[in-house]
Design a protein around this motif. Structure first.
Motif: not given
Lengths: 318, 214, 550
Positions: A197-216
């Motif tokens: 019951m584990d996983g990965l934690l991705y710490v991203m720059s705010p712009s990368d995070y915003a990109r990830w949010l839009s892709q998700a």
């Protein structure tokens, strides 16, 4: 292990990765405490070894002038280590105090622990399983609950963990500073597949995070999803504007005291609102007749979080 | 009528006083553990009351107050009869002591019968949330917690009483044989402590569950 | 020296020559004379044999755990099998080995001897408590070995009450029954210390081991009922759905954590305190010196037993407990360090200018002091709020409590076993093998558990058998250490058994130690002393000998 990064050779690790300034701070505390520990213990080890060799039976040495009691010595070796270590009590309590108080502007992510996976929901409605993406430079508050047994969300890169309990929300927060991939675990034993019951934690720059949010991809925010549920489950029939039944007004409810039948009041926090939806007969509200049906077993945990997210926004809209 | 009273010295003790005091201290130690066992439940009951006062009051009104009160009276009487048995054992009046012991056992049994009737009433009135049948306060989640604690506490006390009555009957049988008081008078004293203690626990159970929450 | 002292200090010839039943071992030979004995010394040996068997089972489980953790993907066992194995290891080691270990073996054997009594206050109750112990322990053992339980030794609700599909109820019932055995033993010891001391044996003439046993017995009496209640409530909830812990039944899972740790933290001191007592005896005997600060050490035992009831909340810093409560519990946990520190420094001061023999028991004692200090101070790390937020439920915790329980209790147990072996059996153990065994255990232990501190700090959660591959190197090191440890354990098991038949016959006082147990023959006669001792001297009066010599 789910989705582990796999270099060919792993070196001997002695120091965990730190993804935040707070984690580095905790490391300093541990480092200093270790130094003091050595200061207190190494002399004992040396003394015992030295005495054992020096005064071993058969050796001609001076064994005179010993006493078997000395109050001053005893008090000093009781109290000096105690006060020395108290500094670390205070230091630890101070960091803990910071860990307990999330900044008001924190980005709130919802987490649900269940046998045996994590589900995270971002404010924009994006959901992910086991892995978690967070931006740097902004405090992140994780509001979590368990659907079954006790779990614990453990983020070693931030040096924090918090148990998720069934029936009650708990929180932890951190401010990520170093982008990268880290691990997250369930650290409270929860049954068969506890260790996966584990996983990965991705710490991203705010712009990368915003990109990830839009892709998700998510058409609607949590609050918007909650608004839809609010009418689907029929909540709006009584609590909505223009309802015929006299039900408590929910606008501006969040984090306000609610007067309780029979005196006293409770703060309408997440746990209170959740409990009120599931068990409306608990803590009857002063001045209202209790007619609301229970939604126990009807609304799942993730939808409860969406509903609460919507109820929170009603504060601003009113 | 009166027979000599005393105890037989076990070989690892040096005096009779030492042996008597050891038995008494041992039983007190045991009673402290019993008190702590129940203390956990009383603490649970009080915490539930603080957290959910309305639900607990609601549930407590469904408890059979008068059966509880009657049972309190029954146990107080049984403490008196037990004290009587102890007093008579000290002066060596065995026949009188045996009657008082039987009376104590009878009162204990009466308590259990009343308690059983109370459970039956609870069942008829659907006040037993952990059975598959309906529960009359099902709409009130927290009341269930209080009723659960009520059942666990009274059942645990009941188990103690059943044990107490059984030991008392065996002891009465032993004491009916000749020379018992000459050798084992101490047993009556020690058992008396245990019986008073069971009564004492009920004296706490009754107010904590029945009275305080009404 | 008064004549009565002379009688006691010099027991003279072994009593076999007097034509009486020689000693408690040879007084009677039937099986019945063992299983229905009320002699505290024979009951102690019954306990010794039973807990040794339980220890072997627990150790096999530990070996399987370390075997599985050699590879990161955990493919040696299925997830459920692994969970059952670590539960078996924890339940057996905690409830059936560590808690009864020193009190019911050394305590039973030595308490009457050390205070000059013929037996404990309630000999039949003493036998009953062994039967109660065996009933509960064998029942749970059978459940663990045949059926399996996967809750961990902590039995956290609601997993244990609602979600686990294993034989939780029988396992719990056995543990509850064993609790009654603890209560009966504690009760017996408290009354014995109060009522059975021989003439002249005042409280401050008792050996420190008796003080620690007394403190332990108080914890048995005050703590065990609470865990009994908590486990009864678990059984009620699981069997009859009388909800107290599961939120679905209206309960509160945190309540179980409170009840559980209210006992289980003091239970740590049930394991640790008697060990401290044993070490005090060993250090004084092998340094031939009076214990430094006797009264401080005696008071520290009682102090530890008291404070330990106030710190249970430090197991719950990360479960949503209020910040105020956590801070108070953190502070009180630091206060525990004070009485612990007293003991460690006092031992060191006792060795200073002693006349030291480095026999096997002393080697164990020195190892104990080192490991106990490390275990105790890493405990302070975990009591520090912000540090616990990181290290809670990681391998750091595992390493910490193994340093306390194996480095502490287990080494004290082995040290005491060698020290009193001549008194128990009338035979000496082979000294050279003893020293090698002690060395192997010390080295094996450190290689096994020190890497786990680092693993925990790196963030490896406990009870994981499927772990990230970057932790493999340290895990292999730990498993390698456990094989050394296992070899170390085999040493005493084999040569002590061997010595039962082939060991050199032991004199009454092979160590020139003080204390009433050394004034009677080895092994002692059925009623311990030929003449009831009369005490008019302080404990550990090693100075007298020096004066005699000049």
């Amino acid at each position: 292990m789910s989705g582990a990064p796999s270099p060919a050779v792993y070196p001997l690790l002695l120091w965990p990765q730190a993804a935040s300034q707070a984690a580095v701070h905790v490391d300093w505390l541990i480092f200093a405490f270790t130094a003091v520990t050595l200061l207190l213990t190494v002399p004992i080890f040396l003394a015992i070894t030295y005495f054992a060799l020096m005064y071993r039976s058969g050796r001609q040495v001076d064994r005179g002038h010993t006493s078997d009691r000395n109050v001053k010595i005893e008090l000093s070796w009781m109290l000096i280590p105690f006060f020395l270590t108290l500094a670390f009590f205070a230091w630890g309590a101070q960091i803990f105090d910071v860990e307990k108080h999330a900044p008001a502007n924190a980005l709130e992510i919802q987490a649900i622990g269940r046998q045996w996976m994590w589900k995270f929901q971002h404010p924009g409605g994006q959901a992910e399983i086991n892995d978690l993406h967070v931006p740097t430079g902004q405090p992140v508050l994780i509001n979590m609950i368990s659907q079954d047994v006790i779990h614990s969300l453990y983020l070693p890169a931030f040096r924090v963990q918090m148990e998720t309990l069934p029936g009650r929300y708990t929180q932890l927060w951190f401010k990520a500073e170093r982008p990268g991939q880290y691990r997250l675990y369930c650290s409270e034993y929860c049954g068969t597949d506890h260790s996966v019951m584990d996983g990965l934690l991705y710490v991203m720059s705010p712009s990368d995070y915003a990109r990830w949010l839009s892709q998700a991809g998510s058409s609607q925010s949590l609050a918007a999803l909650g608004k839809r549920l609010f009418s689907n489950y029929g909540c709006s029939g009584c609590h909505g504007a223009g309802a015929t039944i006299r039900a408590p007004d929910l606008a501006g409810l969040y984090n306000r005291p609610v007067p309780i039948d029979g005196g006293g009041s409770v703060i309408a926090d997440d746990t209170y609102i959740r409990d009120k939806i599931l068990n409306p007969d608990n803590n009857l509200i002063a001045g209202y007749k209790q007619v609301m049906p229970s939604f126990k077993g009807v609304i799942p945990e993730d939808e409860l979080m969406q509903l609460i997210a919507y109820i929170k926004t009603m504060e601003t809209s009113s | 009528m009166a027979e000599p009273v005393g105890i037989m010295l076990a070989e690892h003790f040096s005096t009779v006083t030492q042996q008597r005091q050891a038995a008494k201290l041992g039983l007190w130690a045991w009673l402290i553990t019993e008190l702590l066992l129940f203390a956990g439940l009383f603490l649970c009951a009080l915490i539930i009351r603080i957290q959910h006062p309305a639900s607990v009051t609601l549930a407590a009104t469904h408890l059979k107050f008068w059966i509880g009160a009657a049972n309190t009276a029954v146990l107080i009487c049984s403490s008196f009869t037990m004290s009587g048995a102890i007093v008579l054992s000290r002066i060596g009046w065995r026949a009188g002591m045996l009657r008082f012991m039987l009376a104590t056992a009878a009162l204990g049994t009466l308590f259990l019968l009343l308690k059983g009737f109370e459970y039956y009433q609870d069942y008829v009135e659907h006040m037993v949330p952990f059975l598959s049948g309906p529960y009359v306060l099902a709409h009130d989640q927290a009341s269930r917690l209080f009723v659960d604690v009520y059942f666990i506490t009274t059942a645990l006390h009941g188990v103690h009483l059943i044990t107490g009555v059984s030991i008392l009957l065996v002891l009465t049988w032993q004491a009916s044989r000749p020379h018992f008081l000459t050798r084992h008078q101490n047993r009556i004293e020690v058992y008396g402590l245990y019986w008073h203690f069971i009564d004492l626990i009920w004296m706490i159970v009754f107010p904590v569950l029945y009275v305080l929450n009404r | 020296m008064s004549p009565s002292d002379a009688v006691m200090r010099d027991p003279g010839t072994p009593q076999a020559t007097m034509g009486r039943p020689s000693d408690y071992l040879h007084a009677q030979h039937t099986l019945r004379s063992w299983f229905f004995t009320t002699d505290h010394k024979r009951i102690a040996l019954l306990y010794l044999a039973s807990i040794t068997v339980f220890f072997v089972f627990g150790a096999i489980a530990a070996g399987l755990i370390r075997l599985c953790l050699v590879v990161p993907n955990g493919q040696i066992f299925t997830n459920d099998t692994y969970n059952k194995i670590f539960t078996m290891h924890g339940v057996i080691m905690v409830w059936f080995f560590l808690i009864p270990s020193i009190p019911s073996t050394f305590g039973n054997f030595l308490l009457p001897l050390m205070i000059g009594a013929k037996d404990v206050a309630f000999p039949r109750l003493n036998l009953l408590s062994w039967y109660v112990f065996m009933t509960g322990a064998l029942f749970t053992m059978a459940t663990l070995v045949i059926g399996g339980v996967d809750t961990g030794w902590t039995f956290y609700a609601p997993f244990s009450t609602t979600y686990s599909n294993t034989y939780v109820i029988p396992a719990l019932l056995g543990v509850i029954v064993v609790g009654f055995s603890s209560i009966l033993t504690g009760l017996n010891f408290v009354v014995t210390v109060h009522m059975m001391r021989c003439p002249g044996m005042t409280w401050f003439r008792m050996p420190i081991f008796i003080w620690t046993l007394y403190a332990t017995s108080l914890i048995f009496l005050l703590g065990t009922p609470v865990i009994t209640l908590a486990l009864i409530l678990l059984v009620m909830e699981r069997a009859f759905h009388i909800g107290v812990f599961d939120p679905r039944l209206g309960g509160d899972p945190v309540l179980f954590e409170h009840l559980f740790w209210f006992y289980s933290h003091p239970a740590v001191y049930i394991m640790v305190l008697p060990g401290m007592g044993v070490i005090t005896e060993l250090v004084a005997a092998f340094a031939q010196k009076r214990v430094f600060g006797y009264r401080f050490v005696a008071y520290a035992s009682i102090g530890l037993a008291s404070i330990t009831f106030l710190v249970w909340g430090h197991h719950m810093f990360v479960n949503g407990q209020s910040q105020l409560a956590s801070t108070v519990f953190s502070f009180l946990s630091f206060a525990v360090a004070v009485p612990s520190a007293v003991k460690v420094y006092n031992w060191t001061a006792t060795i200073h200018k002693g006349n030291i023999r480095l026999d096997t028991p002393m080697l164990y004692a020195m190892g104990y002091i080192g490991l106990f200090v490390l275990g105790g101070l890493t405990g302070l790390f975990l009591a520090t709020l912000a540090v616990d937020a990181h290290l809670h439920d990681t391998y750091f915790v595992v390493a910490h409590f193994h340093y306390i329980m194996v480095g502490g209790t287990m080494l004290a147990f082995l040290g005491g076993l060698h020290y009193w072996w001549p008194k128990f059996t009338g035979r000496m153990y082979p000294e050279a093998f003893g020293r090698v065994g002690a060395f192997l255990i010390f080295v094996g232990f450190n290689v096994t558990f020190f890497p786990q501190f680092i693993l925990g700090y790196l963030g490896m959660p406990r009870r994981y058998h499927d772990y990230p591959p970057e932790f493999q190197l340290l895990n292999i090191l730990s498993s390698a250490g456990s094989t050394i440890l296992a070899v170390g354990y085999f040493f005493p098991m084999i040569y002590l058994t061997w010595s039962l038949w082939f060991g050199k016959r032991a004199p009454a006082n092979p160590w020139q130690a003080r204390g009433l147990e050394w004034t009677t023959s080895s092994p002692p006669p059925p009623h311990n002393f030929a003449v009831t001792p009369r005490v008019d001297f302080d404990p550990y009066d090693y100075a007298i000998k020096a004066r005699e010599v000049g």
